[in-house]
Design an enzyme around this catalytic site. Structure first.
Site, PDB file in Angstrom:
ATOM      1  N   GLU A 165       2.486 -32.039 -95.408  1.00  0.00           N
ATOM      2  CA  GLU A 165       3.057 -33.166 -95.019  1.00  0.00           C
ATOM      3  C   GLU A 165       2.179 -34.283 -95.347  1.00  0.00           C
ATOM      4  OE1 GLU A 165       6.611 -33.812 -92.901  1.00  0.00           O
ATOM      5  OE2 GLU A 165       7.082 -31.835 -93.004  1.00  0.00           O
ATOM      6  N   ASP A 402      13.531 -23.916 -90.628  1.00  0.00           N
ATOM      7  CA  ASP A 402      12.617 -25.642 -90.962  1.00  0.00           C
ATOM      8  C   ASP A 402      11.026 -24.319 -89.940  1.00  0.00           C
ATOM      9  OD1 ASP A 402      11.292 -27.678 -91.422  1.00  0.00           O
ATOM     10  OD2 ASP A 402      13.123 -28.478 -90.368  1.00  0.00           O
ATOM     11  N   GLU A 451       9.777 -27.358 -99.406  1.00  0.00           N
ATOM     12  CA  GLU A 451       9.880 -28.993 -98.496  1.00  0.00           C
ATOM     13  C   GLU A 451       8.218 -28.881 -99.040  1.00  0.00           C
ATOM     14  OE1 GLU A 451      10.357 -32.323 -94.728  1.00  0.00           O
ATOM     15  OE2 GLU A 451       9.742 -30.058 -94.667  1.00  0.00           O
ATOM     16  N   GLU A 457      11.827 -38.352 -94.452  1.00  0.00           N
ATOM     17  CA  GLU A 457      11.684 -37.466 -93.565  1.00  0.00           C
ATOM     18  C   GLU A 457      10.659 -39.220 -93.185  1.00  0.00           C
ATOM     19  OE1 GLU A 457      11.995 -33.437 -92.611  1.00  0.00           O
ATOM     20  OE2 GLU A 457      12.877 -33.360 -93.732  1.00  0.00           O
TER      21      GLU A 457
END
Length: 645
Positions: A165, A402, A451, A457
């Protein structure tokens, strides 16, 4: 299915280096070429339109003590051509996918081969081995060189443990040093001749993901996580790796390895249009996919379950989730998610907190055509693989898993074990804390999204100047769970509040356009249902946008600046445009509509004050036909979206 395959082979047994002309492969249209050379190393060069874009690229693999690709000895060359149309099970881009390439397989002494494929929009290669039993892969060489002054658009990571991310960095390839941090796939490279090269991998199975380091010589080379052997406690969500093997994979000796591919584009929009991950990956292994239901989902986590104007205390309880279900039912949204907090502990996937009654919520949702998706940490799933059977008995259609945050061989295999088990019980999966799509989603289309993206987020860390790159990099390799849909829109300088009322950066019209531009088999409505009720005309549009498509046209795009996408579902065309930075005006010809006369366009555009007050928008209608040209006026960090029907 229309399919044409032409095969022809030349059995050429040689001991020395072959002439370069014999080891050249061209794309069907002749414009893309890969040239292979055999000497002390096995190397290749890639060109497009006569321009070299990759040079002195090296490949090798050390498997079971065999040095494959080192002083290679060619035994045989086989060539083939394939031209087929593939029907995609979950068509997040197109219902039919063109798969047209020329292939060259080099069979080598030492029980291995290297297969190359040349497409009109890129090249790919993979190792194929024929070794008895199992064998350890102690290393793989993937080294690429850039012949000019290139710029790489990459995400850095401190190590192999990563959520994938990180924001994008933009650096000159000459400046990428071996001492710099690693980067992960996908990688986008801008050449000095305006070509773009998207680099990633496909058909990943029983093998680790590849990472890249700078060579310090205007190039990049591969590094891989090793196989973990012993684990220790690291909280409820993960594990510590206490001991690693001295190999990156222990695997079957007779197999094909992941494809390493390069999508090469003359125009930036061609990067978005590619389907390379899909066409290079193995076919679907499910006999029946009719039960797989992609769709939108009302999500509770980002908006902190902040609802108001009701007669109950909002929070993790049945009343709140019934409110979410009612909202989803009203707008035709097929799912809601119960994210973290519904279970009594994160280690226990079978017992909910006292305020949650799963059977009651399942029944309530079923009466309103809304299914429940349950959030779980990966370690809980690993320790309770029987949960899929139990959840299916409960009437749960899917799970969100997750915090994997790794991509070594063990974890890659975990993804596959999970998706297979879910498929047994007709359940869909959304992987968070995950690496990018790399082919498993074709083999098991019940894997609806991943993701592995810097999405909403990240709150203030999710900035328009980063988000605009996603269609050209992360989303260009497959489904992406960005979690869009903020109704509390703000320009970056105004976005400071994450709790209790989070904001999404960019204009309202830009947030709405994400539902057309971004591709995902499961697409979140991330804001509070109360906000969506208050903004009903926007919500009506968002909830009408499909997540699967018959046809996609990338109308216009410039990497890092803007994108315009048109997608067709049945007879309806949806158009979405997103920009980052300064205001701009874009022209969109509607020739793709074809014959059919005048049709109604309903659109949402930036209001004149959206550059300051980001939730300012206007809604309009007009008649259009194939001769019309739309003029889209995007304000700063703006957007535009509409539907033609």
């Amino acid at each position: 299915m229309k399919k044409t395959i032409l095969l022809f082979a030349a059995a050429l047994f040689v001991t020395g280096v072959r002439a370069a002309d014999d080891l050249t492969l061209k794309s069907p249209d002749g414009t893309v070429k890969v040239s292979v050379a055999l000497g002390d190393r096995m190397t290749y060069t890639v060109s497009i339109d006569g321009n070299t874009v990759l040079t002195d690229c090296e490949m090798a693999m050390n498997m079971g003590g065999r040095q494959m690709g080192v002083k290679p000895k060619l035994k045989k060359v086989r060539r083939a051509s394939v031209n087929e149309n593939l029907k995609r099970e979950v068509p997040i881009k197109n219902a039919m996918v063109k798969n047209h390439y020329n292939a060259m397989t080099l069979s080598m002494s030492g029980n291995y081969a290297v297969e190359f494929r040349a497409f009109d929009n890129g090249v790919a290669y993979r190792f194929v081995t024929d070794v008895k039993g199992t064998a350890d892969v102690t290393g793989e060489t993937f080294k690429i060189g850039f012949p000019g002054d290139y710029t790489a658009h990459v995400s850095f990571t401190d190590g192999f443990k990563t959520s994938y991310e990180s924001p994008y960095s933009h650096l000159k390839t000459r400046d990428f040093k071996p001492s710099d941090k690693m980067i992960y796939f996908p990688v986008l490279v801008s050449t000095d001749k305006n070509y773009k090269i998207l680099i990633s991998e496909a058909d990943l199975r029983d093998y680790p993901c590849m990472f890249l380091k700078g060579t310090g010589e205007n190039g990049m080379s591969a590094v891989f996580p090793k196989v973990p052997l012993e684990f220790g406690e690291d909280g409820d969500r993960s594990q510590k790796i206490l001991k690693e093997a001295d190999y990156i994979a222990r695997t079957q000796g007779r197999r094909s390895f992941p494809w390493r591919y390069f999508v090469i584009s003359r125009q930036d929009r061609d990067i978005l249009a590619n389907e390379m991950t899909y066409v290079l990956s193995s076919p679907c292994e499910l006999k029946d996919c009719s039960w797989i239901k992609p769709g939108q989902v009302s999500w509770d986590w980002w908006n902190h379950k902040m609802i108001w104007g009701v007669d109950f205390k909002a929070g993790i309880n049945n009343d709140t989730y019934k409110y979410y279900i009612d909202f989803a039912s009203k707008f035709g949204i097929p799912y809601i998610i119960l994210d973290e907090g519904w279970a009594r502990t994160t280690r226990d996937p079978f017992n909910s907190i006292d305020a949650i009654d799963i059977p009651e919520l399942v029944a309530y949702g079923k009466s309103r055509n809304v299914g429940l998706i349950l959030w779980l940490p990966w370690l809980t799933v690993e320790n309770n693989m029987d949960l899929f059977k139990r959840y299916a008995e409960w009437g749960i259609p899917g799970v969100k898993i997750d915090f994997m945050d790794r991509s070594d061989q063990w974890m890659v295999n975990f993804y596959e074990r999970v998706i297979k088990e879910a498929a047994k019980y007709n359940m869909v999966v959304d992987f968070h804390g995950s690496f990018k799509p790399a082919g498993l989603e074709r083999r098991y289309p019940n894997l609806l999204s991943y993701e592995g993206v810097r999405g909403m987020e990240q709150n203030e860390g999710c900035r328009p100047e980063n988000t605009i790159w996603l269609p050209f990099i992360r989303n260009a390799v497959g489904a992406m769970d960005f979690t869009p849909g903020s109704m509390n829109s703000a320009q970056p300088e105004h976005n400071r509040c994450t709790d209790p009322n989070p904001m999404g950066m960019g204009t309202r019209a830009c947030q709405m356009a994400m539902y057309v531009v971004f591709e995902s088999g499961i697409q979140m409505l991330s804001d509070s249902p109360t906000r969506y009720y208050a903004e009903e005309e926007c919500t009506r549009f968002i909830s009408s946008v499909p997540v699967t498509w018959d046809e996609t046209r990338v109308v216009d795009a410039k990497a890092g600046e803007y994108v315009v996408v048109a997608r067709r579902k049945g007879s309806r065309w949806f158009i979405g445009a997103m920009g980052a930075g300064d205001a701009r005006t874009l022209e969109v010809p509607l020739g793709f509509l074809g014959d059919g006369g005048s049709r109604r366009l309903t659109f949402f555009a930036d209001g004149v004050n959206a550059g300051r007050q980001a939730f300012d928008y206007v809604k309009g209608e007009r008649q259009v036909d194939k001769s019309a040209v739309l003029t889209l006026k995007l304000e700063r960090n703006g957007g535009w979206c509409g539907v033609i029907e």
